[in-house]
Design an enzyme around this catalytic site. Structure first.
Site, mmCIF file in Angstrom:
data_model
loop_
_atom_site.group_PDB
_atom_site.id
_atom_site.type_symbol
_atom_site.label_atom_id
_atom_site.label_comp_id
_atom_site.label_asym_id
_atom_site.label_seq_id
_atom_site.Cartn_x
_atom_site.Cartn_y
_atom_site.Cartn_z
ATOM 1 N N SER A 45 1.636 9.279 58.427
ATOM 2 C CA SER A 45 2.429 9.827 57.567
ATOM 3 C C SER A 45 3.673 10.130 58.463
ATOM 4 C CB SER A 45 2.198 10.955 57.499
ATOM 5 O OG SER A 45 1.048 11.613 58.559
ATOM 6 N N GLU A 46 3.324 10.453 60.236
ATOM 7 C CA GLU A 46 3.866 9.940 61.052
ATOM 8 C C GLU A 46 3.443 9.030 61.981
ATOM 9 O OE1 GLU A 46 5.907 13.251 59.190
ATOM 10 O OE2 GLU A 46 3.823 13.416 59.951
ATOM 11 N N THR A 47 5.122 8.518 62.608
ATOM 12 C CA THR A 47 4.424 7.215 64.044
ATOM 13 C C THR A 47 5.933 8.095 64.958
ATOM 14 O OG1 THR A 47 3.548 5.717 63.479
ATOM 15 C CG2 THR A 47 4.589 5.129 65.308
ATOM 16 N N HIS A 76 3.491 17.966 62.955
ATOM 17 C CA HIS A 76 2.375 17.254 63.482
ATOM 18 C C HIS A 76 2.957 16.716 64.759
ATOM 19 C CE1 HIS A 76 2.020 14.090 61.086
ATOM 20 N NE2 HIS A 76 0.630 14.272 61.531
#
Length: 309
Positions: A45-47, A76
């Site tokens: 979902s994110e990096t 997050h």
């Protein structure tokens, strides 16, 4: 070039719970042109890519990418990045440390608790206080988009509202936990009712009638190519603004425990605190735990040199 990265599960103290995150603790040599491709390759979902700070008084500069685009702020990744830096020994820990991460939304203060290389908790304070968006589509349209009955969606003073603490979410309060479990996004209805709205990503939630201060939530982010997110700190921050604005006391500190991801077998616990003074929200804090999961190296191709005549 080869770039080292780590993965964590955030808003959990158990591997394979919470929301996965990848962190590149030293991204200074990674080509700008590769950042979005790396996030798509990892497909989380994110990096997060970490750099030295612009302001020497701050701890690090961070950039956050989904597989589709760069984000100005996300919860997050902020909590997980601080946790990872502490676990790697890049943030000295002796009980607690207060750091500042530079994000596109602005400087984000983060409190990290634990001992040397053993963080146990991280909590961000939002850089942007809750901002209210335009009125959302009506309950009938929202119910159709969420596979619910209009009666499942609360109204009046607890009606749906769009709020942003750096990234906008449409907060949709439901009448009970069963309605939260039944919610499903219908893409055709979402396309027509919400795709072009100020806050197309949705958090549905309900209070747990048997546990004071506990909220069960689910977050749907079809615009990012993610049908359901296991733990969403930026949505929790917006929720804090929504809930505190409806507390009868004009001033005080309000705490909530948000459970998310249980319906998709990624149980997550988000701890939410909101300060309010004379009817206005003055601070929102989002915190939780995390666990380190893996370490790896990625071969990142360098751009072809430009030939000049």
């Amino acid at each position: 070039m080869r770039a080292r990265f780590y993965t964590l599960d955030v808003f959990t103290d158990t591997v394979f719970g919470g929301n996965p995150l990848a962190v590149f603790p030293d991204a200074s040599k990674i080509p700008e042109s590769a950042l979005q491709s790396i996030a798509l390759e990892l497909n989380l979902s994110e990096t997060v890519f970490v750099y030295p700070p612009v302001d020497a008084k701050h701890t690090r500069r961070v950039r956050i990418f989904t597989p589709v685009y760069e984000m100005p702020f996300a919860g997050h990744p902020t909590v997980g990045c601080a946790f990872a830096l502490a676990a790697l020994g890049e943030i000295p820990l002796a009980g607690e440390a207060r750091i500042v991460l530079e994000e596109l939304v602005g400087p984000v203060p983060v409190l990290v608790r634990g001992d040397f290389k053993k963080p146990t908790f991280a909590q961000l304070s939002v850089a942007k206080l809750p901002e209210t968006g335009p009125p959302p589509p009506g309950r009938t349209h929202l119910a159709e988009a969420l596979s619910l009955d209009p009666s499942d969606i609360l109204g009046g003073m607890t009606a749906p509202q769009a709020i942003s603490c750096g990234f906008p979410f449409l907060l949709v309060p439901l009448r009970d936990l069963d309605a939260v479990r039944r919610a499903r996004v219908r893409m055709d209805q979402w396309d027509s009712a919400l795709k072009s709205y100020w806050a197309p990503d949705i958090m549905v939630f309900a209070r747990d009638a048997e546990r004071d201060g506990v909220i069960r939530a689910r977050v749907f982010v079809p615009g990012q190519g993610i049908i359901e997110d296991p733990a969403t700190g930026s949505a929790a921050a917006a929720l804090g603004g929504y809930l505190a604005a409806r507390e009868s006391a004009p001033s005080g500190n309000f705490s909530y425990l948000v459970e998310q991801g249980f319906e998709i077998k990624r149980p997550s616990i988000i701890r939410l605190e909101v300060d309010k003074a004379d009817g206005d929200v003055t601070a929102v804090r989002v915190g939780g735990s995390a666990v380190m999961v893996s370490e790896g190296m990625m071969d990142v191709p360098l751009p072809e040199p430009t030939l000049t005549k």
